[in-house]
Design a protein around this motif. Sequence first.
Motif, mmCIF file in Angstrom:
data_model
loop_
_atom_site.group_PDB
_atom_site.id
_atom_site.type_symbol
_atom_site.label_atom_id
_atom_site.label_comp_id
_atom_site.label_asym_id
_atom_site.label_seq_id
_atom_site.Cartn_x
_atom_site.Cartn_y
_atom_site.Cartn_z
ATOM 1 N N ARG A 171 -24.124 48.704 -12.497
ATOM 2 C CA ARG A 171 -24.405 47.821 -11.349
ATOM 3 C C ARG A 171 -25.898 47.638 -11.117
ATOM 4 N NH1 ARG A 171 -19.375 49.173 -7.309
ATOM 5 N NH2 ARG A 171 -17.856 49.045 -8.975
ATOM 6 N N ILE A 225 -17.113 25.623 -18.910
ATOM 7 C CA ILE A 225 -17.091 26.937 -18.279
ATOM 8 C C ILE A 225 -17.310 26.828 -16.775
ATOM 9 C CG2 ILE A 225 -18.386 29.088 -18.067
ATOM 10 C CD1 ILE A 225 -18.695 29.073 -21.073
ATOM 11 N N SER A 253 -14.398 25.452 -14.769
ATOM 12 C CA SER A 253 -13.122 26.176 -14.776
ATOM 13 C C SER A 253 -13.074 27.125 -13.590
ATOM 14 C CB SER A 253 -12.982 26.974 -16.066
ATOM 15 O OG SER A 253 -13.883 28.054 -16.049
ATOM 16 N N ARG A 254 -11.920 27.776 -13.430
ATOM 17 C CA ARG A 254 -11.819 28.752 -12.359
ATOM 18 C C ARG A 254 -12.758 29.928 -12.630
ATOM 19 N NH1 ARG A 254 -7.143 32.774 -10.649
ATOM 20 N NH2 ARG A 254 -7.267 32.644 -8.396
ATOM 21 N N TYR A 255 -12.931 30.229 -13.917
ATOM 22 C CA TYR A 255 -13.890 31.261 -14.305
ATOM 23 C C TYR A 255 -15.274 30.928 -13.735
ATOM 24 C CZ TYR A 255 -16.920 33.993 -17.391
ATOM 25 O OH TYR A 255 -17.874 34.839 -17.877
ATOM 26 N N ARG A 285 -15.985 29.127 -11.152
ATOM 27 C CA ARG A 285 -16.021 29.289 -9.695
ATOM 28 C C ARG A 285 -16.119 30.766 -9.324
ATOM 29 N NH1 ARG A 285 -12.472 25.028 -10.075
ATOM 30 N NH2 ARG A 285 -10.589 26.262 -9.849
ATOM 31 N N ILE A 286 -15.472 31.622 -10.109
ATOM 32 C CA ILE A 286 -15.547 33.061 -9.837
ATOM 33 C C ILE A 286 -16.981 33.549 -10.044
ATOM 34 C CG2 ILE A 286 -14.759 35.333 -10.591
ATOM 35 C CD1 ILE A 286 -12.136 33.822 -11.461
ATOM 36 N N LEU A 288 -19.686 31.790 -9.766
ATOM 37 C CA LEU A 288 -20.472 31.286 -8.644
ATOM 38 C C LEU A 288 -20.230 32.152 -7.413
ATOM 39 C CD1 LEU A 288 -22.217 28.720 -8.745
ATOM 40 C CD2 LEU A 288 -20.439 27.569 -7.456
ATOM 41 N N ALA A 289 -18.984 32.545 -7.235
ATOM 42 C CA ALA A 289 -18.624 33.367 -6.084
ATOM 43 C C ALA A 289 -19.317 34.719 -6.163
ATOM 44 C CB ALA A 289 -17.111 33.558 -6.030
ATOM 45 N N ARG A 347 -22.045 35.383 -7.639
ATOM 46 C CA ARG A 347 -23.473 35.208 -7.414
ATOM 47 C C ARG A 347 -23.782 35.308 -5.917
ATOM 48 N NH1 ARG A 347 -25.835 29.273 -7.895
ATOM 49 N NH2 ARG A 347 -24.757 29.194 -5.915
ATOM 50 N N TYR A 353 -11.338 41.054 -8.706
ATOM 51 C CA TYR A 353 -11.925 40.693 -9.995
ATOM 52 C C TYR A 353 -12.804 41.824 -10.499
ATOM 53 C CZ TYR A 353 -10.410 36.003 -8.899
ATOM 54 O OH TYR A 353 -9.648 34.916 -8.599
ATOM 55 N N LYS A 354 -12.697 42.094 -11.781
ATOM 56 C CA LYS A 354 -13.597 43.067 -12.376
ATOM 57 C C LYS A 354 -14.896 42.339 -12.695
ATOM 58 C CE LYS A 354 -13.947 46.978 -15.162
ATOM 59 N NZ LYS A 354 -13.423 47.997 -15.953
ATOM 60 N N HIS A 362 -16.965 42.395 -16.069
ATOM 61 C CA HIS A 362 -16.502 41.639 -17.227
ATOM 62 C C HIS A 362 -16.907 40.174 -17.142
ATOM 63 C CE1 HIS A 362 -13.144 44.594 -18.579
ATOM 64 N NE2 HIS A 362 -14.355 45.083 -18.664
ATOM 65 N N PHE A 363 -16.834 39.638 -15.951
ATOM 66 C CA PHE A 363 -17.185 38.229 -15.789
ATOM 67 C C PHE A 363 -18.650 38.000 -16.115
ATOM 68 C CE2 PHE A 363 -13.164 38.401 -13.838
ATOM 69 C CZ PHE A 363 -12.656 37.118 -13.890
ATOM 70 N N TRP A 381 -19.324 38.540 -20.137
ATOM 71 C CA TRP A 381 -18.967 37.469 -21.063
ATOM 72 C C TRP A 381 -19.907 36.293 -20.936
ATOM 73 C CZ3 TRP A 381 -16.767 38.370 -25.296
ATOM 74 C CH2 TRP A 381 -15.858 39.412 -25.400
#
Lengths: 387, 278
Positions: A155, A227, A230-232, A234-235, A237-238, A240, A251-252, A255-256, A259
Amino acid sequence: MLLQRLLSHDRGGQILLVLLLAVMVLVPVLNLAVPADSPFHLSTTTVTLLGKYLCYALLALALDLIWGYCGILSLGHAAFFGLGGYAMGMYLMRQIGDRGVYGNAELPDFMVFLNWQELPWYWLGFDQFWFAALMVVLVPGLLAGIFGYLAFRSRVTGVYLSIITQALTVALMLAFELNSMGFGGTNGLTDFKEILGAPITADSTRVALCVASALMLALAYLLCRAIVTSRYGRIVLALRDAESRTRFCGYKVEHFKLWLFVFSAVLAAIAGALYVPQVGIINPGEFKPLNSIELVVWVAVGGRATLYGAVAGAFSVNYAKTWLTSVYPEAWLFALGALFVLVTLFLPKGLVGVVATLRQARADGSLQRNWQRLASRFGVPTKGEQP
Amino acid sequence: MKLLDSAREGLRRDRVFDFMLPPPNFSEDLDTRHGPILYVEDVSVSFDGFRALNNLTLYINDGELRCIIGPNGAGKTTMMDVITGRTRPDSGSVWFGQNIDLLRLSEHQIAQGGIGRKFQKPTVFEHLSVFENLELAMASDKRVWPNLWFRLTGEQRDRIDEILQLVRLTDHARRRAGALSHGQKQWLEIGMLLMQNPRVLLVDEPVAGMTFEETERTAELLTSLAGRHSVIVVEHDMAFVRSIARTVTVLHQGSVLAEGSMDAVQNDPRVIEVYLGE
């Protein structure tokens, strides 16, 4: 169909793709088909310069993806660019064969000079293009994967992450400067002869490389766009904006981030691999911290989290650099610093933000009002003004 | 010496490392036949010598609405951190139902497993629309790859509309979440929790900064949720607590000071002493 879905509501992207298509068509025609004495002839120098800018734009796109959308300010993206470049450079070195200064078909010149007897194991396979191409993607991807895994799992965020990415690129620079590493030391790899059997300085090769860069940029843009829509995306962005909220949504997060970081590193590496045959050299200077910082300035100037803004930023800053370093070489670093300060202070959304504001102002008429006010103050008659 | 001990711990053969265990299947393993859905037992946490939680023991029944009050620094937020996996306690155990050990799960697993949490400060995804906020919070496959290809089904859309109605944000569905008022953000966050289909809702100060009317509506919402979900509310606003509470737990210096109905708790001399000072 897919293209339509990706580019709807993306005016900037539409313009960018049309421009890239124009490059792909016009560059070969204007350089190869139009005679050299015609005013429409595009010189090979310009083609190479354009190709170089396209590679920079691809690099900027890669950074915008993780900085703009995910908030990871990487100050070490030049590391991945450089590694991709080195992988391509190693292939080009092997293509020289016995045409080097020492005429040794088995060893590159710098190894002969260092009195090495045989090729180090990590150079094996680089005489095959497919292998080199694989390494262009694999090595930086793997490095980004390991680095990102460790950093994100612990982290590490914000400015600390920026600092360790910077450390990564400095470490690579120092390592590649060593002669004993077997990558040509501070001189790097150069004196390339041919790529895929085509002489590297020939006009047609230059044009092909430029077109390949444009094609790659277009492809990368569409991929990035896929990318982020996609929902990915948006995740990402979220996370961030509110990382722990995203985590508590199940959500892990690591991993997001990982990648996206790896994908971005691979894009940067491809940019590097396309860059090296066009400039004809790769040396540890590419890993300089300054390069990564300049890259950040391109994206900041263009406008973050828009993708096409990064491309616009890369082109405009590099054009300014090319122009300024030829007119007034000492001033460039000062100009770069000033640009960064000014953009952060006055244009937080970059050039893209300026365009958007102007359009907005034009739509609600405030631009015209301001213009008239300005004009009347200086006594310039305007069209709508009544005497 | 410490290194040696930890090495010895790592070489013990009578235990299985957490990462080797299969992840629990929440829908099957969750067992609440004995009543409580959450068992917090003897939990202690210290930060740099400060004991934030001190042998805290707490049971929350399935479908219960529980209010937790306590002065500042009583350990309310730390308790939530422990339950949601953000903080690992020094000692003690936390069980979800009878057979899911929360202490060996990470935050995202706990969230997916059905424990939703609302933060003290309303935290929503400001750059996304209200609809998108709910869509992201929705219970679905939360891994990377499936989300690249994710398409919303009609059923899921209906579910989002339903929640939008419940938290009264239907008219704002297309607005950016950052543009909502403070109270609306609180509601959106509660809506996001509900999208996860949680069994337990941990709600930290839901009415902070709300108008009187909003507070009343929030009380209504939370009481209507109890029964289907277990709801744990941490709140400072005593009037609000009185309006919704059936059972109140008072925390003080990291452990439970008193527990019971609001009236019983308010008349407890120890509670009066803590709140009003010696």
